[in-house]
Design a protein around this motif. Structure first.
Motif, PDB file in Angstrom:
ATOM      1  N   VAL A 220       0.766  -1.097   0.010  1.00  0.00           N
ATOM      2  CA  VAL A 220      -0.005   0.009  -0.049  1.00  0.00           C
ATOM      3  C   VAL A 220       0.797   1.089   0.045  1.00  0.00           C
ATOM      4  CG1 VAL A 220      -1.684   1.202   1.207  1.00  0.00           C
ATOM      5  CG2 VAL A 220      -1.893  -0.974   1.216  1.00  0.00           C
ATOM      6  N   GLU A 221       0.719   2.206  -0.973  1.00  0.00           N
ATOM      7  CA  GLU A 221       1.464   3.376  -1.000  1.00  0.00           C
ATOM      8  C   GLU A 221       0.254   4.364  -1.345  1.00  0.00           C
ATOM      9  OE1 GLU A 221       4.428   3.273  -3.971  1.00  0.00           O
ATOM     10  OE2 GLU A 221       5.278   1.793  -2.992  1.00  0.00           O
ATOM     11  N   ARG A 222       0.712   5.910  -1.059  1.00  0.00           N
ATOM     12  CA  ARG A 222      -0.054   6.825  -1.337  1.00  0.00           C
ATOM     13  C   ARG A 222       0.260   7.303  -2.831  1.00  0.00           C
ATOM     14  NH1 ARG A 222      -3.427   8.461   2.696  1.00  0.00           N
ATOM     15  NH2 ARG A 222      -4.448   9.908   1.201  1.00  0.00           N
ATOM     16  N   ARG A 223      -0.751   7.538  -3.828  1.00  0.00           N
ATOM     17  CA  ARG A 223      -0.367   8.138  -4.981  1.00  0.00           C
ATOM     18  C   ARG A 223      -0.992   9.023  -5.290  1.00  0.00           C
ATOM     19  NH1 ARG A 223       2.408   4.321  -8.344  1.00  0.00           N
ATOM     20  NH2 ARG A 223       4.079   3.325  -6.927  1.00  0.00           N
ATOM     21  N   VAL A 234      -8.456  -1.512  -3.197  1.00  0.00           N
ATOM     22  CA  VAL A 234      -7.783  -1.626  -1.883  1.00  0.00           C
ATOM     23  C   VAL A 234      -7.164  -2.772  -1.827  1.00  0.00           C
ATOM     24  CG1 VAL A 234      -8.672  -1.601   0.563  1.00  0.00           C
ATOM     25  CG2 VAL A 234     -10.013  -0.012  -1.344  1.00  0.00           C
ATOM     26  N   ARG A 235      -6.140  -2.936  -1.064  1.00  0.00           N
ATOM     27  CA  ARG A 235      -5.154  -3.994  -0.722  1.00  0.00           C
ATOM     28  C   ARG A 235      -6.161  -5.394  -0.501  1.00  0.00           C
ATOM     29  NH1 ARG A 235      -2.107  -7.195   2.552  1.00  0.00           N
ATOM     30  NH2 ARG A 235      -0.150  -7.928   1.706  1.00  0.00           N
ATOM     31  N   ASP A 236      -6.840  -5.154   0.767  1.00  0.00           N
ATOM     32  CA  ASP A 236      -7.574  -6.290   1.083  1.00  0.00           C
ATOM     33  C   ASP A 236      -8.551  -6.734   0.066  1.00  0.00           C
ATOM     34  OD1 ASP A 236      -6.019  -6.022   3.433  1.00  0.00           O
ATOM     35  OD2 ASP A 236      -8.013  -4.849   4.426  1.00  0.00           O
ATOM     36  N   SER A 237      -8.767  -6.220  -0.922  1.00  0.00           N
ATOM     37  CA  SER A 237     -10.081  -6.683  -1.877  1.00  0.00           C
ATOM     38  C   SER A 237      -9.075  -7.389  -2.991  1.00  0.00           C
ATOM     39  CB  SER A 237     -10.904  -5.583  -2.259  1.00  0.00           C
ATOM     40  OG  SER A 237     -10.212  -4.501  -3.106  1.00  0.00           O
ATOM     41  N   VAL A 238      -7.822  -6.974  -3.148  1.00  0.00           N
ATOM     42  CA  VAL A 238      -7.106  -7.401  -4.356  1.00  0.00           C
ATOM     43  C   VAL A 238      -6.570  -8.710  -4.272  1.00  0.00           C
ATOM     44  CG1 VAL A 238      -6.871  -5.011  -5.386  1.00  0.00           C
ATOM     45  CG2 VAL A 238      -4.909  -6.714  -4.043  1.00  0.00           C
TER      46      VAL A 238
END
Length: 351
Positions: A220-223, A234-238
């Motif tokens: 997870v990063e801010r872009r 979202v990371r948990d959903s991928v």
């Protein structure tokens, strides 16, 4: 002989002398208190005066003798140097208390870099398309670092001028800080660029079409929001999802890049399950196309060679629903009994 009138007067005079004598002694004690050197000194402005270094300095207390250290720092003065400076101004007889040096600290208010960033972000929040302060990333034209201000600048940072251009992403923010001494407020100005960011799931490796993502494949990063778009994944959903196309490492994943993993693939041997009422039957079949859980796919019954439609329910499993014939509707009307027909015989012709 002392007259009766004189006695009260003498008594009052004696009481007055008794009351005044301690006050005179105290005044004399204060007047003769020797000037004494201090070991540690703190000052709030840029000048060190005699009264800062010496207790009981009297009228010489306001004489300026040194420049103070930089804001928020501490310096030392050898006692021999201090005494020479004092003698040059006709101040003698200072009790050094056997000190070797004097430390001088200049008070300051420190505003660290993090607080400056937070204050600028709050000033820009929700202006001209920007989101909340927590989602704004700032780049300053000049790194403000940690600012040290005069200790009297005790007021809060109040934004008095805020400008932001969404096309160039440039910002220009001016703050005002009140001064407790009554002096004019201090103004601080910051310029740079500001962009809105979002949390995004970033690939740690390149993936091929059809690859199923594992937890180690994503961080997870801010872009920048303009880079990710409005459908950031979202990371948990991928994790556990399947790539729809080839994707490179470092890419911010979007919802459109992913799909549920195929549980059935074309030409795969699958298990067909039939359920009809209380009857449950499984046979072997062959998938005519692929699909994820819940997708409708075509399958061939390997026994009958018939092609059917079914729903993917698991890995290599397809459920076939057999339509149950509906019984013919039963009329609620009761058949009517035909009314009896009365027959009359023809009378014979009279001859």
């Amino acid at each position: 002989m002392i007259s009766m009138i004189a006695r009260p007067l003498l008594l009052a005079a004696a009481l007055l002398v008794a009351a005044v004598t301690p006050s005179i002694a105290q005044s004399e004690s204060e007047a003769i208190a020797p000037p004494t050197l201090r070991a540690n000194v703190t000052v709030s402005d840029d000048i060190v005066r005699v009264g800062d270094l010496v207790d009981n300095a009297g009228s010489a207390a306001t004489i300026a003798i040194y420049r103070a250290p930089d804001l928020g720092t501490t310096g030392t003065l050898p006692v021999t140097q201090v005494l020479n400076t004092l003698r040059a101004r006709q101040i003698i007889g200072v009790d050094t208390r056997d000190l070797k040096e004097v430390t001088v600290t200049r008070l300051a208010r420190t505003i660290d870099n993090k607080e400056i960033e937070q204050q600028v972000a709050h000033a820009l929040a929700h202006r001209r398309g920007l989101g909340s302060a927590a989602d704004i990333a700032l780049t300053f034209d000049r790194d403000p670092g940690d600012l040290r201000l005069e200790a009297t600048n005790t007021g809060a940072l109040q934004p008095i001028a805020v400008r932001y251009d969404p096309r160039s992403t440039r910002f220009d923010v001016t703050f005002e800080i009140g001064n407790a001494s009554g002096a004019a407020p201090l103004k601080l100005r910051f310029t740079g660029t500001a962009i809105e960011t979002v949390e995004a799931a970033i690939l740690t490796r390149s993936v091929e079409r059809g690859d199923v993502l594992k937890a180690s494949d994503v961080v997870v990063e801010r872009r920048p929001k303009v880079e990710v778009g409005t459908d950031a994944a979202v990371r948990d959903s991928v994790v556990g999802m399947q790539a729809r196309r080839q994707l490179g490492a470092g890419r911010a994943l979007r919802v459109a890049d992913l799909a549920k993993p195929d549980l059935v693939t074309r030409d795969q041997n699958v298990t067909l399950s039939y359920q009809n009422g209380g009857l449950y039957l499984t046979i072997r079949g062959k998938a005519m196309d692929g699909g994820a859980e819940g997708d409708v796919v075509s399958v061939m019954n390997l026994q009958s060679k018939r092609v059917l439609q079914g729903v993917v329910t698991g890995r290599g499993e397809v459920s076939i629903t057999v339509a149950t014939p509906r019984p013919a509707p039963v009329s609620d009307a009761t058949p009517s009994t035909p009314a009896p027909v009365k027959l009359s015989s023809a009378a014979p012709n009279a001859e």
